[in-house]
Design a protein around this motif. Structure first.
Motif, PDB file in Angstrom:
ATOM      1  N   PRO A  41       0.810  -1.230   0.000  1.00  0.00           N
ATOM      2  CA  PRO A  41       0.000   0.000   0.000  1.00  0.00           C
ATOM      3  C   PRO A  41       0.840   1.276   0.000  1.00  0.00           C
ATOM      4  O   PRO A  41       0.401   2.302  -0.514  1.00  0.00           O
ATOM      5  CB  PRO A  41      -0.813  -0.136   1.294  1.00  0.00           C
ATOM      6  CG  PRO A  41      -0.954  -1.606   1.487  1.00  0.00           C
ATOM      7  CD  PRO A  41       0.337  -2.189   1.030  1.00  0.00           C
ATOM      8  N   ALA A  42       2.049   1.211   0.561  1.00  0.00           N
ATOM      9  CA  ALA A  42       2.923   2.387   0.552  1.00  0.00           C
ATOM     10  C   ALA A  42       3.263   2.813  -0.873  1.00  0.00           C
ATOM     11  O   ALA A  42       3.432   4.008  -1.151  1.00  0.00           O
ATOM     12  CB  ALA A  42       4.207   2.094   1.332  1.00  0.00           C
ATOM     13  N   HIS A  43       3.349   1.846  -1.786  1.00  0.00           N
ATOM     14  CA  HIS A  43       3.611   2.180  -3.186  1.00  0.00           C
ATOM     15  C   HIS A  43       2.404   2.876  -3.812  1.00  0.00           C
ATOM     16  O   HIS A  43       2.565   3.769  -4.646  1.00  0.00           O
ATOM     17  CB  HIS A  43       3.960   0.911  -3.973  1.00  0.00           C
ATOM     18  CG  HIS A  43       5.290   0.312  -3.606  1.00  0.00           C
ATOM     19  ND1 HIS A  43       5.419  -0.630  -2.619  1.00  0.00           N
ATOM     20  CD2 HIS A  43       6.542   0.552  -4.101  1.00  0.00           C
ATOM     21  CE1 HIS A  43       6.701  -0.975  -2.522  1.00  0.00           C
ATOM     22  NE2 HIS A  43       7.395  -0.273  -3.395  1.00  0.00           N
ATOM     23  N   VAL A  44       1.222   2.475  -3.403  1.00  0.00           N
ATOM     24  CA  VAL A  44       0.001   3.125  -3.894  1.00  0.00           C
ATOM     25  C   VAL A  44      -0.019   4.587  -3.442  1.00  0.00           C
ATOM     26  O   VAL A  44      -0.306   5.494  -4.227  1.00  0.00           O
ATOM     27  CB  VAL A  44      -1.258   2.390  -3.382  1.00  0.00           C
ATOM     28  CG1 VAL A  44      -2.524   3.136  -3.797  1.00  0.00           C
ATOM     29  CG2 VAL A  44      -1.289   0.951  -3.910  1.00  0.00           C
ATOM     30  N   ASP A  45       0.314   4.809  -2.177  1.00  0.00           N
ATOM     31  CA  ASP A  45       0.326   6.172  -1.649  1.00  0.00           C
ATOM     32  C   ASP A  45       1.388   7.032  -2.342  1.00  0.00           C
ATOM     33  O   ASP A  45       1.141   8.197  -2.665  1.00  0.00           O
ATOM     34  CB  ASP A  45       0.595   6.153  -0.141  1.00  0.00           C
ATOM     35  CG  ASP A  45      -0.585   5.637   0.664  1.00  0.00           C
ATOM     36  OD1 ASP A  45      -1.676   5.473   0.075  1.00  0.00           O
ATOM     37  OD2 ASP A  45      -0.426   5.414   1.873  1.00  0.00           O
ATOM     38  N   ARG A  46       2.557   6.460  -2.559  1.00  0.00           N
ATOM     39  CA  ARG A  46       3.625   7.232  -3.216  1.00  0.00           C
ATOM     40  C   ARG A  46       3.243   7.572  -4.659  1.00  0.00           C
ATOM     41  O   ARG A  46       3.502   8.698  -5.118  1.00  0.00           O
ATOM     42  CB  ARG A  46       4.945   6.449  -3.157  1.00  0.00           C
ATOM     43  CG  ARG A  46       6.137   7.119  -3.837  1.00  0.00           C
ATOM     44  CD  ARG A  46       6.482   8.488  -3.289  1.00  0.00           C
ATOM     45  NE  ARG A  46       6.759   8.494  -1.874  1.00  0.00           N
ATOM     46  CZ  ARG A  46       7.970   8.268  -1.331  1.00  0.00           C
ATOM     47  NH1 ARG A  46       9.007   8.007  -2.115  1.00  0.00           N
ATOM     48  NH2 ARG A  46       8.142   8.326  -0.026  1.00  0.00           N
ATOM     49  N   LEU A  47       2.632   6.653  -5.352  1.00  0.00           N
ATOM     50  CA  LEU A  47       2.213   6.929  -6.727  1.00  0.00           C
ATOM     51  C   LEU A  47       1.096   7.966  -6.769  1.00  0.00           C
ATOM     52  O   LEU A  47       1.032   8.781  -7.701  1.00  0.00           O
ATOM     53  CB  LEU A  47       1.778   5.634  -7.422  1.00  0.00           C
ATOM     54  CG  LEU A  47       2.923   4.705  -7.834  1.00  0.00           C
ATOM     55  CD1 LEU A  47       2.374   3.377  -8.335  1.00  0.00           C
ATOM     56  CD2 LEU A  47       3.782   5.353  -8.933  1.00  0.00           C
ATOM     57  N   ALA A  48       0.219   7.958  -5.764  1.00  0.00           N
ATOM     58  CA  ALA A  48      -0.824   8.984  -5.686  1.00  0.00           C
ATOM     59  C   ALA A  48      -0.188  10.359  -5.525  1.00  0.00           C
ATOM     60  O   ALA A  48      -0.633  11.344  -6.129  1.00  0.00           O
ATOM     61  CB  ALA A  48      -1.765   8.694  -4.526  1.00  0.00           C
ATOM     62  N   LEU A  49       0.865  10.443  -4.718  1.00  0.00           N
ATOM     63  CA  LEU A  49       1.571  11.704  -4.526  1.00  0.00           C
ATOM     64  C   LEU A  49       2.268  12.148  -5.810  1.00  0.00           C
ATOM     65  O   LEU A  49       2.157  13.315  -6.210  1.00  0.00           O
ATOM     66  CB  LEU A  49       2.600  11.557  -3.399  1.00  0.00           C
ATOM     67  CG  LEU A  49       3.522  12.761  -3.191  1.00  0.00           C
ATOM     68  CD1 LEU A  49       2.722  13.996  -2.789  1.00  0.00           C
ATOM     69  CD2 LEU A  49       4.595  12.442  -2.154  1.00  0.00           C
ATOM     70  N   ILE A  50       2.977  11.237  -6.440  1.00  0.00           N
ATOM     71  CA  ILE A  50       3.681  11.575  -7.682  1.00  0.00           C
ATOM     72  C   ILE A  50       2.700  12.057  -8.744  1.00  0.00           C
ATOM     73  O   ILE A  50       2.925  13.063  -9.423  1.00  0.00           O
ATOM     74  CB  ILE A  50       4.480  10.359  -8.198  1.00  0.00           C
ATOM     75  CG1 ILE A  50       5.613  10.008  -7.221  1.00  0.00           C
ATOM     76  CG2 ILE A  50       5.051  10.647  -9.589  1.00  0.00           C
ATOM     77  CD1 ILE A  50       6.308   8.696  -7.536  1.00  0.00           C
ATOM     78  N   THR A  51       1.575  11.352  -8.871  1.00  0.00           N
ATOM     79  CA  THR A  51       0.547  11.735  -9.846  1.00  0.00           C
ATOM     80  C   THR A  51      -0.005  13.121  -9.531  1.00  0.00           C
ATOM     81  O   THR A  51      -0.198  13.955 -10.427  1.00  0.00           O
ATOM     82  CB  THR A  51      -0.589  10.703  -9.857  1.00  0.00           C
ATOM     83  OG1 THR A  51      -0.056   9.414 -10.212  1.00  0.00           O
ATOM     84  CG2 THR A  51      -1.666  11.085 -10.861  1.00  0.00           C
ATOM     85  N   CYS A  52      -0.255  13.391  -8.253  1.00  0.00           N
ATOM     86  CA  CYS A  52      -0.759  14.700  -7.836  1.00  0.00           C
ATOM     87  C   CYS A  52       0.238  15.795  -8.175  1.00  0.00           C
ATOM     88  O   CYS A  52      -0.128  16.849  -8.714  1.00  0.00           O
ATOM     89  CB  CYS A  52      -1.045  14.673  -6.334  1.00  0.00           C
ATOM     90  SG  CYS A  52      -1.559  16.260  -5.641  1.00  0.00           S
ATOM     91  N   LEU A  53       1.492  15.557  -7.882  1.00  0.00           N
ATOM     92  CA  LEU A  53       2.530  16.558  -8.154  1.00  0.00           C
ATOM     93  C   LEU A  53       2.672  16.821  -9.643  1.00  0.00           C
ATOM     94  O   LEU A  53       2.833  17.970 -10.078  1.00  0.00           O
ATOM     95  CB  LEU A  53       3.868  16.090  -7.573  1.00  0.00           C
ATOM     96  CG  LEU A  53       3.974  16.102  -6.044  1.00  0.00           C
ATOM     97  CD1 LEU A  53       5.189  15.304  -5.588  1.00  0.00           C
ATOM     98  CD2 LEU A  53       4.056  17.530  -5.536  1.00  0.00           C
ATOM     99  N   ARG A  54       2.607  15.773 -10.427  1.00  0.00           N
ATOM    100  CA  ARG A  54       2.773  15.932 -11.879  1.00  0.00           C
ATOM    101  C   ARG A  54       1.566  16.625 -12.504  1.00  0.00           C
ATOM    102  O   ARG A  54       1.717  17.533 -13.326  1.00  0.00           O
ATOM    103  CB  ARG A  54       2.981  14.555 -12.534  1.00  0.00           C
ATOM    104  CG  ARG A  54       4.222  13.816 -12.075  1.00  0.00           C
ATOM    105  CD  ARG A  54       5.492  14.426 -12.592  1.00  0.00           C
ATOM    106  NE  ARG A  54       5.797  13.959 -13.940  1.00  0.00           N
ATOM    107  CZ  ARG A  54       6.827  14.399 -14.665  1.00  0.00           C
ATOM    108  NH1 ARG A  54       7.626  15.321 -14.163  1.00  0.00           N
ATOM    109  NH2 ARG A  54       7.057  13.935 -15.867  1.00  0.00           N
ATOM    110  N   ARG A  55       0.364  16.209 -12.106  1.00  0.00           N
ATOM    111  CA  ARG A  55      -0.856  16.734 -12.733  1.00  0.00           C
ATOM    112  C   ARG A  55      -1.262  18.094 -12.176  1.00  0.00           C
ATOM    113  O   ARG A  55      -1.639  18.994 -12.933  1.00  0.00           O
ATOM    114  CB  ARG A  55      -1.998  15.733 -12.553  1.00  0.00           C
ATOM    115  CG  ARG A  55      -1.822  14.446 -13.349  1.00  0.00           C
ATOM    116  CD  ARG A  55      -2.990  13.509 -13.122  1.00  0.00           C
ATOM    117  NE  ARG A  55      -2.826  12.265 -13.875  1.00  0.00           N
ATOM    118  CZ  ARG A  55      -3.650  11.213 -13.789  1.00  0.00           C
ATOM    119  NH1 ARG A  55      -4.695  11.267 -12.963  1.00  0.00           N
ATOM    120  NH2 ARG A  55      -3.440  10.128 -14.505  1.00  0.00           N
ATOM    121  N   GLU A  56      -1.201  18.247 -10.856  1.00  0.00           N
ATOM    122  CA  GLU A  56      -1.684  19.473 -10.229  1.00  0.00           C
ATOM    123  C   GLU A  56      -0.658  20.599 -10.268  1.00  0.00           C
ATOM    124  O   GLU A  56      -1.020  21.760 -10.459  1.00  0.00           O
ATOM    125  CB  GLU A  56      -2.091  19.202  -8.778  1.00  0.00           C
ATOM    126  CG  GLU A  56      -3.260  18.263  -8.627  1.00  0.00           C
ATOM    127  CD  GLU A  56      -4.542  18.847  -9.188  1.00  0.00           C
ATOM    128  OE1 GLU A  56      -4.710  20.069  -9.162  1.00  0.00           O
ATOM    129  OE2 GLU A  56      -5.385  18.057  -9.657  1.00  0.00           O
TER     130      GLU A  56
END
Length: 224
Positions: A41-56
């Motif tokens: 699940p930690a990988h899911v959270d990290r990817l959510a952060l990376i996606t947020c940073l890239r998109r937002e």
């Protein structure tokens, strides 16, 4: 979970996941054998952060690397980590010039006023970035000829207190540090868009309403 499952759950392609592991912003999975690995699940959270940073925010890999290193630094308190996220979001939304928060040697007059208001309200003064950003906005208004003072600070701070209390309620230490960062960044970027649109709506509607000398609030078009 397998790599394919991680990709499906997060909406991030396997190629991107492998790239993020390669550049060091996503930790590798636990090796199952020579060709496969397990992801948590930690990988899911990290990817959510990376996606947020890239998109937002449109963040560069370098900026994301700096943030993920801060997240992985256990000596850094959550409140300090939130400050880093706040600075990234404010800089990306042009509410703060890059490097401004760390470049100022001392408080400006507006920063001093803001801190005094925080003290009077009993609010912790924990975000130099937010204080600097608000002071810069006040300085811009003042330079444009708008009457700005301590009452301006109090009026805006009190108007947003209820909204901020509701928006920050989900941010607790029970969340992973990656999720805390996502909540802070989304809170600033998405809610600021709503606040900007709401401000435009309120100003447009109220400016068209009849005014009398007995009304409370600004009586001229260039008061804030």
């Amino acid at each position: 979970m397998k790599l394919s499952t991680l990709a499906q759950e997060t909406g991030v392609s396997t190629a991107s996941i492998k790239y993020y592991i390669h550049v060091g912003i996503l930790p590798p999975g636990r090796k199952r054998n020579a060709t496969t690995a397990d992801y948590a699940p930690a990988h899911v959270d990290r990817l959510a952060l990376i996606t947020c940073l890239r998109r937002e925010l449109g963040s560069s890999i370098g900026s994301i690397t700096a943030l993920t290193r801060a997240i992985d630094d256990e000596s850094l308190e959550n409140i300090d980590l939130m400050g880093i996220c706040q600075q990234l979001a404010l800089e990306a939304s042009n509410a703060l010039s890059p490097g401004t928060a760390s470049a100022r040697p001392g408080d400006s007059d507006f920063e001093h006023d803001i801190r005094n208001v925080l003290k009077e309200l009993g609010w912790p003064d924990i975000s130099p970035t937010a204080v600097t950003s608000m002071a810069a906005a006040l300085e811009g208004l003042s330079a444009s000829g708008y009457p700005v003072g301590r009452d301006t600070i109090i009026r805006h701070v009190q108007a947003l207190a209820g909204v901020a209390a509701r928006n920050t309620a989900p941010i607790t230490d029970a969340l992973s540090r990656d999720r805390i960062c996502v909540e802070v960044i989304r809170g600033i970027t998405m809610h600021n868009r709503l606040l900007l649109a709401t401000s435009a709506l309120a100003h447009a509607s109220l400016s068209a309403m009849p005014r009398t000398s007995h009304e409370n609030g600004p009586q001229t078009t260039n008061s804030v």
